[in-house]
Design a protein around this motif. Structure first.
Motif, mmCIF file in Angstrom:
data_model
loop_
_atom_site.group_PDB
_atom_site.id
_atom_site.type_symbol
_atom_site.label_atom_id
_atom_site.label_comp_id
_atom_site.label_asym_id
_atom_site.label_seq_id
_atom_site.Cartn_x
_atom_site.Cartn_y
_atom_site.Cartn_z
ATOM 1 N N ILE A 26 1.111 -1.309 0.227
ATOM 2 C CA ILE A 26 -0.368 -0.035 -0.089
ATOM 3 C C ILE A 26 0.886 1.166 0.125
ATOM 4 C CG2 ILE A 26 -1.552 1.529 1.387
ATOM 5 C CD1 ILE A 26 -3.114 -1.435 1.772
ATOM 6 N N VAL A 27 2.071 1.120 0.555
ATOM 7 C CA VAL A 27 2.808 2.465 0.786
ATOM 8 C C VAL A 27 3.731 2.395 -0.363
ATOM 9 C CG1 VAL A 27 4.805 3.104 2.669
ATOM 10 C CG2 VAL A 27 3.381 2.914 3.380
ATOM 11 N N PHE A 28 4.159 1.781 -1.024
ATOM 12 C CA PHE A 28 4.288 1.826 -2.505
ATOM 13 C C PHE A 28 3.701 2.029 -3.515
ATOM 14 C CE2 PHE A 28 6.139 -0.460 -5.964
ATOM 15 C CZ PHE A 28 6.882 0.426 -6.525
ATOM 16 N N ALA A 29 2.695 1.431 -3.892
ATOM 17 C CA ALA A 29 1.596 1.934 -4.527
ATOM 18 C C ALA A 29 0.921 3.219 -4.292
ATOM 19 C CB ALA A 29 0.390 0.620 -5.002
ATOM 20 N N SER A 30 1.500 3.783 -2.907
ATOM 21 C CA SER A 30 0.445 4.884 -2.750
ATOM 22 C C SER A 30 2.009 6.064 -2.794
ATOM 23 C CB SER A 30 0.735 5.367 -1.593
ATOM 24 O OG SER A 30 -0.541 4.518 -1.203
ATOM 25 N N THR A 31 3.556 5.506 -3.333
ATOM 26 C CA THR A 31 4.159 6.927 -3.468
ATOM 27 C C THR A 31 4.679 6.703 -4.658
ATOM 28 O OG1 THR A 31 5.799 4.871 -2.741
ATOM 29 C CG2 THR A 31 5.651 6.809 -0.776
ATOM 30 N N VAL A 32 4.247 5.741 -5.300
ATOM 31 C CA VAL A 32 5.012 5.632 -6.800
ATOM 32 C C VAL A 32 4.285 6.697 -7.724
ATOM 33 C CG1 VAL A 32 5.000 4.026 -9.161
ATOM 34 C CG2 VAL A 32 5.543 3.077 -6.856
ATOM 35 N N PRO A 33 2.776 6.572 -7.609
ATOM 36 C CA PRO A 33 2.541 7.993 -8.029
ATOM 37 C C PRO A 33 3.154 9.492 -8.687
ATOM 38 C CG PRO A 33 0.233 6.008 -8.128
ATOM 39 C CD PRO A 33 1.772 5.663 -7.171
ATOM 40 N N ILE A 34 2.785 9.596 -6.791
ATOM 41 C CA ILE A 34 3.808 11.111 -6.638
ATOM 42 C C ILE A 34 5.150 10.772 -7.078
ATOM 43 C CG2 ILE A 34 3.835 11.707 -4.120
ATOM 44 C CD1 ILE A 34 2.124 10.707 -3.314
ATOM 45 N N LEU A 35 5.842 10.029 -6.609
ATOM 46 C CA LEU A 35 7.431 9.692 -7.191
ATOM 47 C C LEU A 35 7.221 9.942 -9.096
ATOM 48 C CD1 LEU A 35 9.131 6.975 -4.796
ATOM 49 C CD2 LEU A 35 9.299 9.472 -5.343
ATOM 50 N N TYR A 36 6.235 9.669 -9.536
ATOM 51 C CA TYR A 36 6.436 9.700 -11.084
ATOM 52 C C TYR A 36 5.867 11.158 -11.485
ATOM 53 C CZ TYR A 36 4.162 9.080 -15.941
ATOM 54 O OH TYR A 36 3.029 9.763 -17.043
ATOM 55 N N HIS A 37 4.342 11.422 -10.555
ATOM 56 C CA HIS A 37 4.496 12.880 -10.883
ATOM 57 C C HIS A 37 5.461 14.049 -10.752
ATOM 58 C CE1 HIS A 37 1.523 15.970 -11.132
ATOM 59 N NE2 HIS A 37 2.064 16.462 -10.016
ATOM 60 N N TYR A 38 5.761 13.627 -9.890
ATOM 61 C CA TYR A 38 6.780 14.658 -9.235
ATOM 62 C C TYR A 38 8.369 14.815 -9.944
ATOM 63 C CZ TYR A 38 4.382 16.591 -6.203
ATOM 64 O OH TYR A 38 3.400 18.022 -5.532
ATOM 65 N N TRP A 39 8.609 13.011 -10.393
ATOM 66 C CA TRP A 39 10.309 13.301 -11.052
ATOM 67 C C TRP A 39 10.169 13.592 -12.584
ATOM 68 C CZ3 TRP A 39 11.875 9.425 -14.011
ATOM 69 C CH2 TRP A 39 12.850 9.055 -14.337
ATOM 70 N N LEU A 40 9.214 13.029 -13.464
ATOM 71 C CA LEU A 40 8.859 12.780 -14.624
ATOM 72 C C LEU A 40 8.501 14.269 -15.170
ATOM 73 C CD1 LEU A 40 9.645 10.850 -16.791
ATOM 74 C CD2 LEU A 40 7.313 9.987 -16.943
ATOM 75 N N GLU A 41 6.568 14.160 -14.724
ATOM 76 C CA GLU A 41 6.465 14.843 -15.007
ATOM 77 C C GLU A 41 6.742 16.282 -15.185
ATOM 78 O OE1 GLU A 41 2.213 14.402 -14.549
ATOM 79 O OE2 GLU A 41 1.985 13.356 -15.088
#
Length: 66
Positions: A26-41
């Protein structure tokens, strides 16, 4: 790509039903979209396409540069 990431994280959260300790997934699935948003986008996609979409955003919000 954004939707595929969210679907994959959603599937991981659904997998938590069968796992004994779902906290890490749950922690992994919650942080991956946040990291994707801030890192890639924010660092790659936004600077690359900001010149294209900025005039459109300004026109929609009636913020014209004089």
């Amino acid at each position: 790509m954004h939707y595929l990431l969210f679907i994959a994280c959603f599937m991981l959260i659904l997998l938590c039903i069968k796992i004994k300790y779902p906290f890490f997934i749950i922690v992994f699935a919650s942080t991956v979209p946040i990291l994707y948003h801030y890192w890639l986008e924010k660092t790659w996609l936004l600077p690359k396409y900001a010149n294209i979409y900025d005039p459109l955003w300004r026109a929609i919000h009636h913020m014209y540069i004089l």
